[in-house]
Design an enzyme around this catalytic site. Structure first.
Site, PDB file in Angstrom:
ATOM      1  N   ASP A   1       0.850  -1.182   0.000  1.00  0.00           N
ATOM      2  CA  ASP A   1       0.000   0.000   0.000  1.00  0.00           C
ATOM      3  C   ASP A   1       0.893   1.242   0.000  1.00  0.00           C
ATOM      4  OD1 ASP A   1      -2.490   1.528   0.572  1.00  0.00           O
ATOM      5  OD2 ASP A   1      -3.192  -0.403   1.338  1.00  0.00           O
TER       6      ASP A   1
ATOM      7  N   ASP B   1      -3.411   4.615  -2.192  1.00  0.00           N
ATOM      8  CA  ASP B   1      -4.450   5.087  -1.280  1.00  0.00           C
ATOM      9  C   ASP B   1      -4.951   6.474  -1.699  1.00  0.00           C
ATOM     10  OD1 ASP B   1      -5.761   4.610   1.380  1.00  0.00           O
ATOM     11  OD2 ASP B   1      -4.740   6.475   1.883  1.00  0.00           O
TER      12      ASP B   1
ATOM     13  N   GLU C   1      -7.069   3.341  -5.617  1.00  0.00           N
ATOM     14  CA  GLU C   1      -8.261   3.448  -4.784  1.00  0.00           C
ATOM     15  C   GLU C   1      -8.839   4.839  -5.046  1.00  0.00           C
ATOM     16  OE1 GLU C   1     -10.113   3.953  -0.388  1.00  0.00           O
ATOM     17  OE2 GLU C   1      -8.343   5.010  -1.040  1.00  0.00           O
TER      18      GLU C   1
ATOM     19  N   HIS D   1     -11.374  -3.421   3.613  1.00  0.00           N
ATOM     20  CA  HIS D   1     -11.245  -3.041   5.020  1.00  0.00           C
ATOM     21  C   HIS D   1     -11.980  -1.745   5.367  1.00  0.00           C
ATOM     22  CE1 HIS D   1      -8.457  -0.502   2.951  1.00  0.00           C
ATOM     23  NE2 HIS D   1      -8.264   0.202   4.049  1.00  0.00           N
ATOM     24  N   ASP D   2     -12.645  -1.144   4.398  1.00  0.00           N
ATOM     25  CA  ASP D   2     -13.387   0.103   4.639  1.00  0.00           C
ATOM     26  C   ASP D   2     -14.894  -0.076   4.559  1.00  0.00           C
ATOM     27  OD1 ASP D   2     -11.063   1.699   4.881  1.00  0.00           O
ATOM     28  OD2 ASP D   2     -10.946   1.986   2.711  1.00  0.00           O
TER      29      ASP D   2
HETATM   30  C1  GLC Z   1      -8.290   4.948   2.251  1.00  0.00           C
HETATM   31  C2  GLC Z   1      -8.082   3.710   3.076  1.00  0.00           C
HETATM   32  C3  GLC Z   1      -8.699   3.940   4.406  1.00  0.00           C
HETATM   33  C4  GLC Z   1      -8.018   5.119   5.064  1.00  0.00           C
HETATM   34  C5  GLC Z   1      -8.064   6.354   4.180  1.00  0.00           C
HETATM   35  C6  GLC Z   1      -7.103   7.403   4.634  1.00  0.00           C
HETATM   36  O1  GLC Z   1      -9.622   5.186   1.978  1.00  0.00           O
HETATM   37  O2  GLC Z   1      -8.579   2.590   2.421  1.00  0.00           O
HETATM   38  O3  GLC Z   1      -8.626   2.813   5.231  1.00  0.00           O
HETATM   39  O4  GLC Z   1      -8.638   5.406   6.275  1.00  0.00           O
HETATM   40  O5  GLC Z   1      -7.712   6.053   2.855  1.00  0.00           O
HETATM   41  O6  GLC Z   1      -5.781   7.007   4.386  1.00  0.00           O
END
Ligand code: GLC
Length: 601
Positions: A109, A223, A312, A373-374
């Protein structure tokens, strides 16, 4: 919705990622190798044989870097160090080598939008005066005046809200102790946004990419890939009102655990949060981000054509997302339209059609994702009275899912996603059919969204609960017991995890684990990841039936209210239902909430 064939998106690419099945590991919760109740790299190594047997092509690890863990590691204090919670760089190298020796690729990541406030750069910025080069790595601004002309700077520089709730700005003291400038944090106060107009920031992130590429990683999950570049002048945004609508806190304000950071600078503010995809804003999906990805594409190319990035990016519509995967940018982007469609044939068919078309328009493979995970785990979402709902966490006083119904639908949805061409992402534990933990006590919660929204959003802890490996052991075998002892898992596990533990499903016909193994083997044998989709004659999303051909396979998923006949000349080769395989060939109807793979007899 047209009834025409969906565009052939057979990936022209020969690279491994074009059809890879990638398994997401959330390191804190995957497996604990040293008995401290927190997952780690040694725990991952111990379970690589399990992943090899499952049949995945690659693993993606959520952040394991040095971090105060204010946001589960998405607050990075040192991009080149492993946090001692998870092990050491040597442990990482050993894990990478072991995965590679099993033929699995490794994606890490990358968190480029923000650092931790404990990063040396932010600490240096705090210790330096306004306008200094140290401050220029972040986004510091003087405040607006509360009393016009007074120079009090008491109001935040603009009206932006944090994605986690509360304002997106926090104020720091000036050198003399009086209130000073404000800094931008689109997420937690402990996640200050970097200033991507600063060449030093750009160069540092290139160097971080090379650091991990040199170690041998195969790719990066980027991310908040739609963040980073902000509109010039940081203008106020009228979308703020829409962003916060309907999310005002209704529960009593929670207190953060221990020294958990987060809710401290804005206790008097309204506590609200935003949905994952929302209208065009001055801080997301700015055209300037693409320059960064073209730059990184060149960095990766220095290492050959095999390294990849996956975005993402919560952006709409699919055509906007496709811009991230143009030939000189990233290789993949998560398909959140598919994830957000829920268990609904029309919405799913539309998402499939639109995303295949958008990806094909730029020559990129699609991705398919149901959980991460979100988000609330899909067996739980699909067990709600509205199986297209997308709640931000579920608490004991919310509607509780029908677990059996949700699991049946989840297994069927998984067969759909694994039969589509492109790359599939699995979230750890979905192969066990794990539900969301929907009754976690507030005192156990750790997600900063819970605190920053004062509980209006339950948050993401429920999908991050440590995995059950063994039904009979304390903590369901999450932790290796050193000297017979192990700490409690960092989040409590629900009792429903016991019967779903990996060892209870291993070798058990009809179990979710065996279904995933069979589906992955089938996908591989029939090259579904490299195929092309066309809607079948019986495809009827308005009556709940999704039906498509991919190569020699006909896929039927029944989201309607009545059984659907198996078309003449076909027999079931794999079913999402619990019946034993020897009964499949006799199946002439696809029950509601089932999906099947059919082959010509
Ligand atoms: C992304 C991640 C999430 C995190 C956010 C801030 O959305 O998947 O888990 O809290 O970014 O880094």
């Amino acid at each position: 919705m047209s009834n025409l064939s969906v565009p052939a998106a057979a990936p022209a690419r020969s690279e491994w990622w074009a059809d890879a099945v990638v398994y997401q590991i959330y390191p804190r919760s995957f497996a604990d190798g040293n008995g401290d109740g927190m997952g780690d790299l040694r725990g991952i190594v111990a379970r690589l044989p399990y992943l090899e047997r499952l049949g995945v092509d690659a693993i993606w690890l959520s952040p394991f870097y040095k971090s105060p863990q204010a946001d589960g590691g998405y607050d990075v204090a040192d991009y080149r160090q492993v946090d001692p919670l998870f092990g050491s760089l040597a442990d990482f190298d050993a894990m990478l080598q072991d995965a590679h020796s099993r033929g699995m690729k490794v994606i890490v990541d990358l968190v480029p939008n923000h650092t931790s406030d404990e990063h040396v750069w932010f600490q240096a910025a705090l210790a330096s005066p306004p306008g200094s080069p140290e401050r220029e790595r972040y986004i510091f601004r003087p405040g607006r005046d509360e009393i016009p002309g007074s120079g009090d700077g008491n109001r935040a520089p603009n009206n932006w809200r944090s994605i986690f709730g509360g304002p997106a700005w926090s104020r720091i003291p000036a050198a003399d102790g009086s209130p000073g400038d404000w800094y931008l944090h689109l997420f937690d106060t402990k996640q200050p946004d970097l200033n991507w107009e600063n060449p030093e920031v750009q160069e540092e992130m290139r160097s971080v990419l090379r650091f991990w590429l040199d170690r041998g990683v195969d790719g990066f999950r980027v991310d908040v890939a739609h963040g980073m570049v902000k509109e010039k002048g940081l203008p106020d945004w009228d979308g703020v009102a829409a962003m916060v609508e309907g999310t005002a806190g209704t529960r009593p304000g929670p207190t953060p655990p221990g020294d958990a950071p987060g809710a401290h600078t804005d206790a008097e503010e309204p506590h609200r949060a935003v949905s994952p995809v929302y209208p065009p804003s001055p801080f997301f999906d700015q055209d300037g981000v693409h320059e960064i990805y073209r730059d990184w594409h060149r960095v990766l190319a220095e290492y050959g054509s095999d390294r990849m990035m996956v975005a993402e990016a919560w952006v709409e519509p699919a055509e906007r997302l496709a811009l991230y995967v143009r030939p000189d940018e990233m290789q993949q982007a998560f398909n959140f339209d598919f994830l957000l469609a829920g268990w609904d044939a029309e919405r799913l068919a539309e998402a499939v059609e639109a995303s295949l078309a958008a990806a094909a328009s730029v020559g990129a493979p699609c991705t398919w994702v149901l959980s991460n995970h979100d988000t609330v785990r899909h067996p739980t979402r699909f067990g709600l009275s509205d199986p297209t709902a997308f709640p931000k966490g579920i608490a004991a006083d919310d509607e509780q899912p029908d677990a059996a119904l949700g699991l049946a639908r989840a297994r069927a949805a998984t067969l759909v996603s694994l039969a589509l061409p492109g790359s599939a992402y699995l979230y750890q534990g979905e192969e066990l059919g794990l539900p969301e933990h929907t009754t976690l006590p507030a005192a156990a919660r750790q997600d900063p969204t819970f605190f920053r929204t004062r509980g209006a959003e339950t948050g993401r802890d429920g999908c991050r609960v440590p995995l059950p490996w063994s039904g009979d052991l304390p903590g369901y075998g999450f932790s290796d017991r050193l000297n017979g002892q192990a700490a409690q898992p960092w989040l409590p596990q629900p009792e429903s995890f016991g019967p779903l533990a990996a060892d209870r499903q291993d070798g058990v016909e009809g179990s979710t684990l065996e279904l995933y193994r069979a589906a992955l083997a089938f996908r591989f044998a029939h090259k579904l990841g490299r195929g092309a989709v066309s809607w079948a004659d019986v495809h009827a999303p308005d009556s709940g039936l999704l039906a498509f051909h991919n190569g020699d396979v006909l896929v039927l998923a029944n989201m309607g209210f009545a059984s659907a006949p198996v078309p003449e000349g076909y027999a079931v080769a794999l079913s999402s239902g619990p019946e034993p395989a020897e009964e499949w060939t006799a199946m002439r109807e696809v029950p509601v909430d089932y999906a099947v793979y059919l082959l010509r007899k």
